[in-house]
Scaffold this motif. Structure first.
Motif, PDB file in Angstrom:
ATOM      1  N   VAL A 155      77.615 139.055  48.632  1.00 29.52           N
ATOM      2  CA  VAL A 155      78.313 140.296  48.976  1.00 29.52           C
ATOM      3  C   VAL A 155      77.311 141.412  49.262  1.00 29.52           C
ATOM      4  CG1 VAL A 155      79.845 142.106  48.103  1.00 29.52           C
ATOM      5  CG2 VAL A 155      80.437 139.695  47.769  1.00 29.52           C
ATOM      6  N   VAL A 156      76.277 141.515  48.420  1.00 29.21           N
ATOM      7  CA  VAL A 156      75.257 142.545  48.618  1.00 29.21           C
ATOM      8  C   VAL A 156      74.543 142.348  49.959  1.00 29.21           C
ATOM      9  CG1 VAL A 156      73.053 143.423  47.728  1.00 29.21           C
ATOM     10  CG2 VAL A 156      74.937 142.966  46.156  1.00 29.21           C
ATOM     11  N   LEU A 157      74.269 141.098  50.306  1.00 29.65           N
ATOM     12  CA  LEU A 157      73.621 140.824  51.592  1.00 29.65           C
ATOM     13  C   LEU A 157      74.586 141.026  52.755  1.00 29.65           C
ATOM     14  CD1 LEU A 157      71.505 137.661  50.677  1.00 29.65           C
ATOM     15  CD2 LEU A 157      70.803 140.057  50.679  1.00 29.65           C
ATOM     16  N   TRP A 158      75.844 140.645  52.564  1.00 34.17           N
ATOM     17  CA  TRP A 158      76.839 140.865  53.616  1.00 34.17           C
ATOM     18  C   TRP A 158      76.943 142.340  53.987  1.00 34.17           C
ATOM     19  CZ3 TRP A 158      81.654 137.449  51.991  1.00 34.17           C
ATOM     20  CH2 TRP A 158      81.447 136.130  52.437  1.00 34.17           C
ATOM     21  N   TRP A 159      76.776 143.215  53.001  1.00 33.31           N
ATOM     22  CA  TRP A 159      76.871 144.643  53.282  1.00 33.31           C
ATOM     23  C   TRP A 159      75.827 145.053  54.324  1.00 33.31           C
ATOM     24  CZ3 TRP A 159      74.069 149.274  52.555  1.00 33.31           C
ATOM     25  CH2 TRP A 159      74.834 150.436  52.763  1.00 33.31           C
ATOM     26  N   LEU A 160      74.627 144.486  54.236  1.00 33.00           N
ATOM     27  CA  LEU A 160      73.603 144.727  55.260  1.00 33.00           C
ATOM     28  C   LEU A 160      73.961 144.049  56.573  1.00 33.00           C
ATOM     29  CD1 LEU A 160      70.355 144.138  53.162  1.00 33.00           C
ATOM     30  CD2 LEU A 160      71.048 146.308  54.184  1.00 33.00           C
ATOM     31  N   GLN A 161      74.347 142.785  56.488  1.00 34.38           N
ATOM     32  CA  GLN A 161      74.578 141.990  57.694  1.00 34.38           C
ATOM     33  C   GLN A 161      75.794 142.457  58.491  1.00 34.38           C
ATOM     34  OE1 GLN A 161      74.602 138.349  55.261  1.00 34.38           O
ATOM     35  NE2 GLN A 161      73.085 137.499  56.667  1.00 34.38           N
ATOM     36  N   ARG A 162      76.731 143.116  57.829  1.00 36.22           N
ATOM     37  CA  ARG A 162      77.951 143.597  58.493  1.00 36.22           C
ATOM     38  C   ARG A 162      77.659 144.723  59.482  1.00 36.22           C
ATOM     39  NH1 ARG A 162      81.773 145.458  60.665  1.00 36.22           N
ATOM     40  NH2 ARG A 162      83.984 145.460  60.038  1.00 36.22           N
ATOM     41  N   HIS A 163      76.526 145.404  59.318  1.00 37.71           N
ATOM     42  CA  HIS A 163      76.167 146.495  60.212  1.00 37.71           C
ATOM     43  C   HIS A 163      75.892 145.959  61.620  1.00 37.71           C
ATOM     44  CE1 HIS A 163      73.782 149.817  61.911  1.00 37.71           C
ATOM     45  NE2 HIS A 163      74.428 150.585  61.055  1.00 37.71           N
ATOM     46  N   PRO A 164      76.273 146.701  62.660  1.00 34.65           N
ATOM     47  CA  PRO A 164      76.070 146.218  64.036  1.00 34.65           C
ATOM     48  C   PRO A 164      74.623 145.936  64.408  1.00 34.65           C
ATOM     49  CG  PRO A 164      77.573 148.089  64.000  1.00 34.65           C
ATOM     50  CD  PRO A 164      77.033 147.967  62.623  1.00 34.65           C
ATOM     51  N   ALA A 165      73.675 146.446  63.635  1.00 36.49           N
ATOM     52  CA  ALA A 165      72.267 146.196  63.944  1.00 36.49           C
ATOM     53  C   ALA A 165      71.858 144.753  63.672  1.00 36.49           C
ATOM     54  CB  ALA A 165      71.374 147.142  63.150  1.00 36.49           C
ATOM     55  N   GLY A 166      72.737 143.975  63.020  1.00 36.16           N
ATOM     56  CA  GLY A 166      72.399 142.582  62.739  1.00 36.16           C
ATOM     57  C   GLY A 166      71.208 142.458  61.819  1.00 36.16           C
TER      58      GLY A 166
END
Length: 314
Positions: free
Chosen positions: A259-270
């Motif tokens: 979940v913590v990593l998904w929060w980063l990955q969810r951003h459009p910057a990939g």
């Protein structure tokens, strides 16, 4: 459950800074090699095939112990991406630490990293920190030479702002493809910078304005070091954000780490997280950050952000 397309954008790397023993010049031993082998095996088990190093990690021992792992695993080098960094010199003989991006220094550090890693080529070389005394034309000439010699395939930077990247790129025909920065649910300057414009709170944000947008516009992949935030959100009883992370993990059938990593990955910057824990169980807990597309709704992403910052958005 949705499958992740195995592209460069957003796919985690394993950060090898914790491998090789202590932060000193004491030689590594069999226990350190076994420790590194267990971490690398766990990373491969999760689907991670990119490994991040720096020449200074554990005074070079992180690269050296990884080289030992490579030498014992037939065919592994061909299956992975090797990335390392140079540009920081550690304190030595009473001299303080400093940054050094002079051309001959870069070339020498690359040769030393290749020897420690027991490989003929680096897939990616990052310039670790900006050196105020550096000559961008000299850096560009050195990087071009390393590429032409077949020693380095691609180049990038770490901890640099948009103007610093643009200044170097102006002298370099090869494209800079990576910028690695500290980014996490705990270190949120990279996202706060974009919303605290025209507020008094914006003065306290350290992230260089416009860097995310510059990287997006120029095809530069953002990598996030410190992505797991040192485990700050692993304890659901510690903070409101930790409780929300645990609730979302249970709801979506995954781990708090994911979940913590998904929060980063969810951003459009990939954003591609660099996973630095050396504990095999925690590495494997990140499996869904590799295998699944981030399953956070627009609202859930903002709920996590607000919980972590401990205050409403302006």
């Amino acid at each position: 459950m949705s499958a992740r397309t195995n592209t460069a954008d957003g796919t985690p790397l394993y950060g090898c800074m914790g491998l090789g023993g202590g932060w000193d010049t004491t030689p590594y031993g069999p226990a350190d090699i076994a420790h590194a082998e267990a971490a690398v095996e766990a990373a491969l088990d999760t689907g991670i095939t990119a490994f991040d190093h720096a020449d200074i990690y554990r005074y070079g021992k992180s690269e050296a112990v990884f080289g030992e792992v490579l030498s014992r695993a037939a065919g592994l080098r061909e299956r992975i991406t090797l990335q390392t960094k140079c540009g920081i010199r550690l304190p030595e003989d009473g001299r303080p630490g400093l940054y050094d991006l002079r051309g001959p220094t870069i070339a020498r550090r690359v040769e030393e990293s290749l020897a420690r890693l027991r490989t003929d080529v680096l897939d990616v070389l990052l310039l670790h920190r900006p050196d105020p005394l550096a000559d961008p034309a000299e850096i560009a000439a050195t990087l071009t030479s390393l590429h032409r010699q077949g020693l380095v395939r691609r180049f990038g930077v770490s901890n640099m702002s948009a103007p610093q990247i643009a200044r170097l790129q102006a002298h370099l025909e090869l494209p800079l493809t990576v910028n690695q920065l500290e980014m996490s649910l705990h270190r949120r300057d990279w996202v706060e910078e974009g919303v605290l414009v025209n507020t008094s709170a914006g003065a306290g944000v350290g992230y260089p304005a416009g860097t995310t947008e510059y990287c997006l516009a120029h095809g530069i992949r953002l990598q996030a070091w410190g992505a797991l935030a040192g485990g700050r959100f692993a304890d659901p009883e510690a903070t409101p954000a930790g409780r929300l992370v645990a609730e979302l993990a249970a709801r979506k059938g995954t781990s708090p780490e994911t979940v913590v990593l998904w929060w980063l990955q969810r951003h459009p910057a990939g954003i591609a997280p660099v996973i630095g824990t050396t504990r095999p169980a925690r590495i494997r807990a990140c499996r869904d950050a590799v295998a699944r597309t981030p399953e956070l709704s627009h609202e859930e992403w903002y709920e996590l952000w607000t919980a972590a910052r401990g205050a409403p958005l302006p």
